[in-house]
Motif scaffolding. Structure first.
Motif, mmCIF file in Angstrom:
data_model
loop_
_atom_site.group_PDB
_atom_site.id
_atom_site.type_symbol
_atom_site.label_atom_id
_atom_site.label_comp_id
_atom_site.label_asym_id
_atom_site.label_seq_id
_atom_site.Cartn_x
_atom_site.Cartn_y
_atom_site.Cartn_z
ATOM 1 N N GLU A 2 22.343 63.799 83.831
ATOM 2 C CA GLU A 2 21.061 64.458 83.078
ATOM 3 C C GLU A 2 20.112 65.193 84.294
ATOM 4 O OE1 GLU A 2 19.136 61.345 80.740
ATOM 5 O OE2 GLU A 2 20.066 61.910 79.002
ATOM 6 N N HIS A 3 20.159 64.847 85.128
ATOM 7 C CA HIS A 3 19.579 65.293 86.558
ATOM 8 C C HIS A 3 20.052 66.845 86.955
ATOM 9 C CE1 HIS A 3 17.846 61.525 86.824
ATOM 10 N NE2 HIS A 3 17.240 61.693 87.643
ATOM 11 N N THR A 4 21.198 67.029 86.474
ATOM 12 C CA THR A 4 21.776 68.555 86.681
ATOM 13 C C THR A 4 21.168 69.519 85.926
ATOM 14 O OG1 THR A 4 23.748 67.339 87.105
ATOM 15 C CG2 THR A 4 23.875 69.826 86.956
ATOM 16 N N PRO A 5 20.472 70.671 86.783
ATOM 17 C CA PRO A 5 19.982 71.846 85.969
ATOM 18 C C PRO A 5 21.031 72.608 85.374
ATOM 19 C CG PRO A 5 20.166 72.277 88.269
ATOM 20 C CD PRO A 5 20.716 70.837 88.144
ATOM 21 N N ASP A 6 21.155 71.890 84.198
ATOM 22 C CA ASP A 6 22.267 73.052 83.445
ATOM 23 C C ASP A 6 21.983 73.215 81.881
ATOM 24 O OD1 ASP A 6 22.556 70.233 82.580
ATOM 25 O OD2 ASP A 6 24.482 69.816 83.085
ATOM 26 N N VAL A 7 20.766 73.203 81.767
ATOM 27 C CA VAL A 7 20.186 73.672 80.469
ATOM 28 C C VAL A 7 19.333 74.882 80.568
ATOM 29 C CG1 VAL A 7 18.746 72.844 78.300
ATOM 30 C CG2 VAL A 7 20.260 71.338 79.267
ATOM 31 N N LEU A 8 19.786 76.020 80.296
ATOM 32 C CA LEU A 8 18.991 76.899 80.167
ATOM 33 C C LEU A 8 17.844 77.215 79.131
ATOM 34 C CD1 LEU A 8 18.634 79.903 81.726
ATOM 35 C CD2 LEU A 8 20.144 80.792 80.052
ATOM 36 N N VAL A 9 16.811 77.463 79.745
ATOM 37 C CA VAL A 9 15.385 77.504 78.720
ATOM 38 C C VAL A 9 14.896 78.759 78.931
ATOM 39 C CG1 VAL A 9 13.390 76.248 78.169
ATOM 40 C CG2 VAL A 9 15.316 74.941 78.751
ATOM 41 N N VAL A 42 15.369 76.383 74.132
ATOM 42 C CA VAL A 42 16.657 76.075 74.507
ATOM 43 C C VAL A 42 17.561 77.505 74.188
ATOM 44 C CG1 VAL A 42 18.840 74.875 74.717
ATOM 45 C CG2 VAL A 42 16.773 73.511 74.610
ATOM 46 N N ILE A 43 18.269 77.939 75.284
ATOM 47 C CA ILE A 43 19.148 79.000 74.974
ATOM 48 C C ILE A 43 20.526 78.779 75.243
ATOM 49 C CG2 ILE A 43 19.996 81.336 76.087
ATOM 50 C CD1 ILE A 43 17.347 81.973 76.772
ATOM 51 N N ASP A 44 20.916 77.862 76.100
ATOM 52 C CA ASP A 44 22.074 77.347 76.218
ATOM 53 C C ASP A 44 21.990 75.913 76.490
ATOM 54 O OD1 ASP A 44 24.462 76.566 76.971
ATOM 55 O OD2 ASP A 44 25.023 78.056 78.260
ATOM 56 N N PRO A 45 22.492 74.973 75.615
ATOM 57 C CA PRO A 45 22.109 73.505 75.815
ATOM 58 C C PRO A 45 23.067 72.795 76.697
ATOM 59 C CG PRO A 45 23.316 73.997 73.709
ATOM 60 C CD PRO A 45 23.119 75.327 74.181
ATOM 61 N N GLY A 46 24.136 73.549 77.300
ATOM 62 C CA GLY A 46 25.165 73.093 78.273
ATOM 63 C C GLY A 46 25.799 71.932 77.604
ATOM 64 N N PRO A 47 26.122 71.034 78.239
ATOM 65 C CA PRO A 47 26.921 69.683 77.452
ATOM 66 C C PRO A 47 26.203 68.613 76.856
ATOM 67 C CG PRO A 47 26.505 68.962 79.905
ATOM 68 C CD PRO A 47 25.697 70.537 79.712
ATOM 69 N N ARG A 101 18.370 67.880 81.770
ATOM 70 C CA ARG A 101 18.316 67.690 80.458
ATOM 71 C C ARG A 101 17.075 66.516 80.768
ATOM 72 N NH1 ARG A 101 16.424 65.951 76.819
ATOM 73 N NH2 ARG A 101 17.385 64.948 74.884
ATOM 74 N N ALA A 102 17.060 65.671 81.437
ATOM 75 C CA ALA A 102 15.861 64.603 81.611
ATOM 76 C C ALA A 102 14.817 65.178 81.589
ATOM 77 C CB ALA A 102 16.241 63.736 82.877
ATOM 78 N N CYS A 103 14.205 66.353 81.991
ATOM 79 C CA CYS A 103 13.011 66.786 81.966
ATOM 80 C C CYS A 103 12.533 67.497 80.475
ATOM 81 C CB CYS A 103 12.756 67.551 83.242
ATOM 82 S SG CYS A 103 13.293 69.189 82.952
ATOM 83 N N LEU A 104 13.380 67.419 79.703
ATOM 84 C CA LEU A 104 13.348 68.316 78.480
ATOM 85 C C LEU A 104 12.875 67.368 77.261
ATOM 86 C CD1 LEU A 104 16.034 70.940 78.512
ATOM 87 C CD2 LEU A 104 13.590 71.275 79.282
ATOM 88 N N TYR A 105 11.654 67.524 76.241
ATOM 89 C CA TYR A 105 11.460 66.754 75.650
ATOM 90 C C TYR A 105 11.422 67.495 74.075
ATOM 91 C CZ TYR A 105 8.947 62.979 72.956
ATOM 92 O OH TYR A 105 8.707 62.088 72.197
ATOM 93 N N PRO A 106 12.278 67.304 73.110
ATOM 94 C CA PRO A 106 12.355 68.203 71.925
ATOM 95 C C PRO A 106 10.856 67.902 71.042
ATOM 96 C CG PRO A 106 14.438 67.098 72.319
ATOM 97 C CD PRO A 106 13.554 66.731 73.328
ATOM 98 N N VAL A 107 10.422 68.879 70.505
ATOM 99 C CA VAL A 107 9.068 68.619 69.853
ATOM 100 C C VAL A 107 8.911 69.251 68.411
ATOM 101 C CG1 VAL A 107 7.802 68.852 72.189
ATOM 102 C CG2 VAL A 107 8.270 71.189 70.666
ATOM 103 N N GLY A 108 10.197 69.680 68.055
ATOM 104 C CA GLY A 108 10.017 70.300 66.600
ATOM 105 C C GLY A 108 9.723 71.714 66.543
#
Length: 372
Positions: A2-9, A42-47, A101-108
């Motif tokens: 979850e610490h890997t920067p693999d979610v494109l926002v 989120v553009i690309d959610p990764g894994p 991923r660990a720094c992203l909080y879904p808000v609705g």
């Protein structure tokens, strides 16, 4: 993982925090993008199957290790191995950024987009209020209400966080008047014109004492003034630590009280003091926040951003390269101190904030709303 920067926002909104400014003022330039206060889609959610393209998320600018004694005992806000946006991974001052991923909080999807940069600050505020909420119950307030020499709540510092605390206090305990102490006239004017507090003073009145005080200023003087004006049985919440310059002064002067105050803030210690046998007060540290606080902040902004918290955002910058920032409600434009300099850069710069010619407008900014 979850610490890997693999979610494109795609960053939709951003702000500027005092820690961003400290990073700019640092002698060693960073290699990561700044921006602790941000959010987007989120553009690309990764894994990560729980994320999907288009999902709206707030950036949580601190990632805890989850393995130390603090983290495993639900005090992740005190984690000493935490990673921070801007110094350990990219922050949100960009149009597109790859984030852990660990720094992203879904808000609705219906969460107010403009409120995304406030999630970080309000989470810290609610964490502090939760620690002292018993001080604001009906019994506690009625006990001091009859004494005109005691202010129920005082906030030392009317900067962004001080005003955010005052606004949150108004929301949860509207019957309890809040006093703000602020040496800068432009900030006192902001508090008065926007009714952020019941009253605001340049310095605490000599004939009064405070039952509950929040110190949101990073100066030693503000901390010392809070201690000097606390009432018998009162509580002082050390919400802010000392700035690096102030901390250096404390060390150079060998200030025992200054080092004590800094330590209590950083460790969230609760320490009681007795003066002349009969008078006592409590110092209580508050630093950062945990996931539960983020959830409370998201719900609070979801329900009350438009009618309450948006007041704190006093400048809008459209574009990271924009050279002007516009204040809402038809007020004058804020120009950076040097022609052609991006407004975001001016606000990040300590020199820009204290610029004499345009300082009134820049120093008066509470929370800037950046639309990349």
């Amino acid at each position: 993982k979850e610490h890997t920067p693999d979610v494109l926002v795609h960053i939709r909104r951003a702000g500027i925090s005092s820690l961003d400014r400290q990073d700019v003022a640092s002698a060693q330039p960073g290699v990561f993008i700044l921006g602790r206060e941000a959010g987007g889609n989120v553009i690309d959610p990764g894994p990560y199957g729980e994320l999907h393209a288009g999902m709206k998320v707030a950036v949580i600018p601190r990632i805890i290790c989850k393995t130390c004694d603090y983290c495993t005992n639900m005090y992740g806000n005190l984690c000493q191995s935490a990673q921070r946006a801007g110094t350990d991974f990219h922050g949100g001052l960009a149009r597109l950024v790859a984030l852990p991923r660990a720094c992203l909080y879904p808000v609705g999807d219906d969460f107010p987009t403009d409120a995304l940069p406030l999630v970080d600050g309000l989470s810290a505020v609610l964490h502090a209020l939760f620690r002292v909420k018993e001080c604001f119950n009906h019994t506690s307030y009625e006990h001091i209400k009859s004494d005109p020499a005691i202010d129920p709540v005082t906030v030392f510092g009317a900067g962004p966080m001080g005003c955010l605390i005052a606004l949150a206090l108004q929301r949860f305990w509207p019957h309890i008047p809040v006093t703000l102490i602020e040496p800068l006239e432009v900030r006192r004017d902001f508090v008065e014109s926007n009714r952020i507090a019941a009253c605001v003073y340049e310095q605490f009145p000599d004939d009064k004492r405070s039952n509950v005080s929040f110190v949101t200023s990073d100066t030693l003087l503000a901390h010392e003034n809070a201690v000097a004006t606390v009432s018998n049985g009162g509580v002082i919440v050390l919400f802010s630590g000392l700035s690096p310059d102030e901390a250096n002064k404390v060390n150079e002067q060998g200030s025992i009280q200054g080092n004590e105050l800094q330590s209590i803030h950083k460790t969230e210690e609760t320490r009681e003091y007795t003066i002349k046998a009969r008078n006592s007060y409590t110092l209580l540290g508050s630093v950062g926040y945990n996931n539960d606080d983020v959830g409370r902040a998201v719900q609070e902004l979801q329900e009350h951003y438009a009618d309450h918290y948006r007041t704190i955002q006093t400048m809008i910058i459209r574009g990271l390269d924009a050279t002007r920032g516009r204040r809402p409600r038809g007020m004058r434009e804020c120009l950076p101190p040097r022609a052609g300099q991006p407004a975001v850069e001016a606000l990040l710069s300590p020199e820009g904030i204290h610029d004499r010619e345009n300082g009134k407008f820049i120093a008066g900014t509470q929370k800037v709303l950046i639309i990349p």
